[in-house]
Design a protein around this motif. Structure first.
Motif, PDB file in Angstrom:
ATOM      1  N   UNK A 163       0.833  -1.213   0.000  1.00  0.00           N
ATOM      2  CA  UNK A 163       0.000   0.000   0.000  1.00  0.00           C
ATOM      3  C   UNK A 163       0.865   1.260   0.000  1.00  0.00           C
ATOM      4  N   UNK A 164       1.916   1.263   0.808  1.00  0.00           N
ATOM      5  CA  UNK A 164       2.802   2.433   0.877  1.00  0.00           C
ATOM      6  C   UNK A 164       3.563   2.591  -0.436  1.00  0.00           C
ATOM      7  N   UNK A 165       4.116   1.501  -0.956  1.00  0.00           N
ATOM      8  CA  UNK A 165       4.847   1.578  -2.237  1.00  0.00           C
ATOM      9  C   UNK A 165       3.948   2.090  -3.359  1.00  0.00           C
ATOM     10  N   UNK A 166       2.716   1.618  -3.406  1.00  0.00           N
ATOM     11  CA  UNK A 166       1.782   2.091  -4.429  1.00  0.00           C
ATOM     12  C   UNK A 166       1.410   3.550  -4.194  1.00  0.00           C
ATOM     13  N   UNK A 167       1.243   3.928  -2.944  1.00  0.00           N
ATOM     14  CA  UNK A 167       0.822   5.304  -2.659  1.00  0.00           C
ATOM     15  C   UNK A 167       1.879   6.328  -3.080  1.00  0.00           C
ATOM     16  N   UNK A 168       3.154   6.055  -2.821  1.00  0.00           N
ATOM     17  CA  UNK A 168       4.175   7.074  -3.105  1.00  0.00           C
ATOM     18  C   UNK A 168       4.346   7.351  -4.595  1.00  0.00           C
ATOM     19  N   UNK A 169       3.757   6.532  -5.459  1.00  0.00           N
ATOM     20  CA  UNK A 169       3.819   6.843  -6.895  1.00  0.00           C
ATOM     21  C   UNK A 169       3.033   8.104  -7.226  1.00  0.00           C
ATOM     22  N   UNK A 170       2.213   8.572  -6.304  1.00  0.00           N
ATOM     23  CA  UNK A 170       1.484   9.821  -6.529  1.00  0.00           C
ATOM     24  C   UNK A 170       2.450  10.991  -6.686  1.00  0.00           C
ATOM     25  N   UNK A 171       3.627  10.900  -6.062  1.00  0.00           N
ATOM     26  CA  UNK A 171       4.599  11.990  -6.190  1.00  0.00           C
ATOM     27  C   UNK A 171       5.043  12.177  -7.643  1.00  0.00           C
ATOM     28  N   UNK A 172       5.610  11.146  -8.314  1.00  0.00           N
ATOM     29  CA  UNK A 172       6.035  11.385  -9.695  1.00  0.00           C
ATOM     30  C   UNK A 172       4.873  11.667 -10.648  1.00  0.00           C
ATOM     31  N   UNK A 173       3.730  11.018 -10.451  1.00  0.00           N
ATOM     32  CA  UNK A 173       2.608  11.277 -11.353  1.00  0.00           C
ATOM     33  C   UNK A 173       2.125  12.721 -11.221  1.00  0.00           C
ATOM     34  N   UNK A 174       2.073  13.229 -10.001  1.00  0.00           N
ATOM     35  CA  UNK A 174       1.646  14.617  -9.789  1.00  0.00           C
ATOM     36  C   UNK A 174       2.655  15.625 -10.296  1.00  0.00           C
ATOM     37  N   UNK A 175       3.932  15.410  -9.993  1.00  0.00           N
ATOM     38  CA  UNK A 175       4.941  16.387 -10.398  1.00  0.00           C
ATOM     39  C   UNK A 175       5.107  16.406 -11.919  1.00  0.00           C
ATOM     40  N   UNK A 176       4.897  15.263 -12.574  1.00  0.00           N
ATOM     41  CA  UNK A 176       5.023  15.248 -14.036  1.00  0.00           C
ATOM     42  C   UNK A 176       3.845  15.946 -14.714  1.00  0.00           C
ATOM     43  N   UNK A 177       2.680  15.917 -14.103  1.00  0.00           N
ATOM     44  CA  UNK A 177       1.577  16.730 -14.648  1.00  0.00           C
ATOM     45  C   UNK A 177       1.943  18.217 -14.536  1.00  0.00           C
ATOM     46  N   UNK A 178       2.482  18.612 -13.390  1.00  0.00           N
ATOM     47  CA  UNK A 178       2.913  20.003 -13.211  1.00  0.00           C
ATOM     48  C   UNK A 178       4.015  20.326 -14.215  1.00  0.00           C
ATOM     49  N   UNK A 179       4.939  19.381 -14.433  1.00  0.00           N
ATOM     50  CA  UNK A 179       6.044  19.578 -15.369  1.00  0.00           C
ATOM     51  C   UNK A 179       5.603  19.705 -16.817  1.00  0.00           C
ATOM     52  N   UNK A 180       4.416  19.215 -17.132  1.00  0.00           N
ATOM     53  CA  UNK A 180       3.855  19.358 -18.489  1.00  0.00           C
ATOM     54  C   UNK A 180       2.917  20.556 -18.583  1.00  0.00           C
ATOM     55  N   UNK A 181       2.848  21.350 -17.514  1.00  0.00           N
ATOM     56  CA  UNK A 181       2.016  22.548 -17.542  1.00  0.00           C
ATOM     57  C   UNK A 181       0.611  22.355 -17.007  1.00  0.00           C
ATOM     58  N   UNK A 182       0.287  21.166 -16.483  1.00  0.00           N
ATOM     59  CA  UNK A 182      -1.045  20.897 -15.948  1.00  0.00           C
ATOM     60  C   UNK A 182      -1.005  21.000 -14.425  1.00  0.00           C
ATOM     61  N   UNK A 183      -0.895  22.226 -13.919  1.00  0.00           N
ATOM     62  CA  UNK A 183      -0.798  22.454 -12.481  1.00  0.00           C
ATOM     63  C   UNK A 183      -2.021  21.901 -11.750  1.00  0.00           C
ATOM     64  N   UNK A 184      -3.215  22.163 -12.283  1.00  0.00           N
ATOM     65  CA  UNK A 184      -4.429  21.702 -11.616  1.00  0.00           C
ATOM     66  C   UNK A 184      -4.499  20.176 -11.558  1.00  0.00           C
ATOM     67  N   UNK A 185      -4.083  19.507 -12.633  1.00  0.00           N
ATOM     68  CA  UNK A 185      -4.054  18.042 -12.634  1.00  0.00           C
ATOM     69  C   UNK A 185      -3.062  17.500 -11.624  1.00  0.00           C
ATOM     70  N   UNK A 186      -1.889  18.129 -11.556  1.00  0.00           N
ATOM     71  CA  UNK A 186      -0.890  17.718 -10.569  1.00  0.00           C
ATOM     72  C   UNK A 186      -1.371  17.937  -9.150  1.00  0.00           C
ATOM     73  N   UNK A 187      -2.005  19.090  -8.909  1.00  0.00           N
ATOM     74  CA  UNK A 187      -2.536  19.370  -7.571  1.00  0.00           C
ATOM     75  C   UNK A 187      -3.624  18.385  -7.179  1.00  0.00           C
ATOM     76  N   UNK A 188      -4.466  18.001  -8.125  1.00  0.00           N
ATOM     77  CA  UNK A 188      -5.529  17.029  -7.827  1.00  0.00           C
ATOM     78  C   UNK A 188      -4.924  15.713  -7.349  1.00  0.00           C
ATOM     79  N   UNK A 189      -3.858  15.269  -8.004  1.00  0.00           N
ATOM     80  CA  UNK A 189      -3.176  14.041  -7.574  1.00  0.00           C
ATOM     81  C   UNK A 189      -2.550  14.246  -6.205  1.00  0.00           C
ATOM     82  N   UNK A 190      -1.861  15.372  -6.036  1.00  0.00           N
ATOM     83  CA  UNK A 190      -1.158  15.607  -4.778  1.00  0.00           C
ATOM     84  C   UNK A 190      -2.090  15.808  -3.591  1.00  0.00           C
ATOM     85  N   UNK A 191      -3.296  16.293  -3.816  1.00  0.00           N
ATOM     86  CA  UNK A 191      -4.232  16.455  -2.695  1.00  0.00           C
ATOM     87  C   UNK A 191      -4.685  15.105  -2.153  1.00  0.00           C
ATOM     88  N   UNK A 192      -4.548  14.040  -2.954  1.00  0.00           N
ATOM     89  CA  UNK A 192      -4.812  12.682  -2.491  1.00  0.00           C
ATOM     90  C   UNK A 192      -3.531  12.010  -1.987  1.00  0.00           C
TER      91      UNK A 192
END
Length: 190
Positions: free
Chosen positions: A30-59
């Motif tokens: 569960x912990x290993x799966x959960x921490x993948x939210x970090x790269x998925x969120x930051x890469x949305x921000x890195x592609x210019x989708x701040x709101x998409x990245x924030x949505x992931x990071x809020x979870x």
């Protein structure tokens, strides 16, 4: 009588330790799966989708999340707190997204790809986990130049109401390498 008391104390100690432990493989996964939210969120921000990245990071991150980020120069950015460069009325998750966006914009990056490797998980308590990992961050510029930044990523998670959330993050970039795109092949060489 003394032996019975020692045996009772020993048994209670073992039971207390068992209660403090996480649920083995299930919590590890569960912990290993959960921490993948970090790269998925930051890469949305890195592609210019701040709101998409924030949505992931809020979870991903707890509302009382704290972070320290060192990107290879200057002093680490520590937020929230007195030395945090972002407005005090921002949430810490918004601060972390603003930090990432500022770094990406400052580097002229148009997309990113972050990868966690060599992930280790430990459980100092039933509802607390510590993750230590390496991070490899690939950052593309518009001309296809890539900046690769390896580092370490250490986080603490807390389980609240059955859900794991990151409460503390420490990112430390160790260096960077630039990969330039190959020169075009002249038409006569084809």
């Amino acid at each position: 009588m003394k032996h019975i008391a020692v045996a009772l104390v020993s048994a209670l100690s073992v039971m207390a330790c068992a209660v403090a432990r996480a649920d083995g493989p299930a919590d590890d996964a569960a912990v290993r799966n959960h921490v993948t939210c970090y790269p998925f969120g930051i890469d949305k921000i890195g592609r210019g989708d701040r709101d998409g990245g924030l949505a992931i990071w809020k979870e991903c991150f707890a509302s009382n999340f704290e972070f320290s980020a060192f990107i290879g120069r200057g002093e680490p950015t520590n937020c929230p707190g007195p030395s945090c460069p972002f407005p005090k009325d921002m949430t810490s998750i918004d601060m972390r997204a603003a930090f990432a966006k500022r770094a990406f914009d400052g580097g002229g990056f148009v997309k990113t790809s972050h990868h966690l490797t060599n992930v280790t998980v430990s459980f100092p308590g039933a509802d607390r986990a510590i993750v230590n990992a390496y991070v490899q961050a690939w950052h593309w510029k518009a001309d296809n130049t890539v900046v690769v930044a390896p580092g370490t990523w250490d986080v603490e998670l807390t389980r609240t109401d059955g859900k794991w959330l990151i409460t503390k993050e420490k990112l430390a970039v160790a260096g960077a390498a630039v990969i330039t795109p190959p020169a075009p092949v002249p038409a006569t060489a084809r």
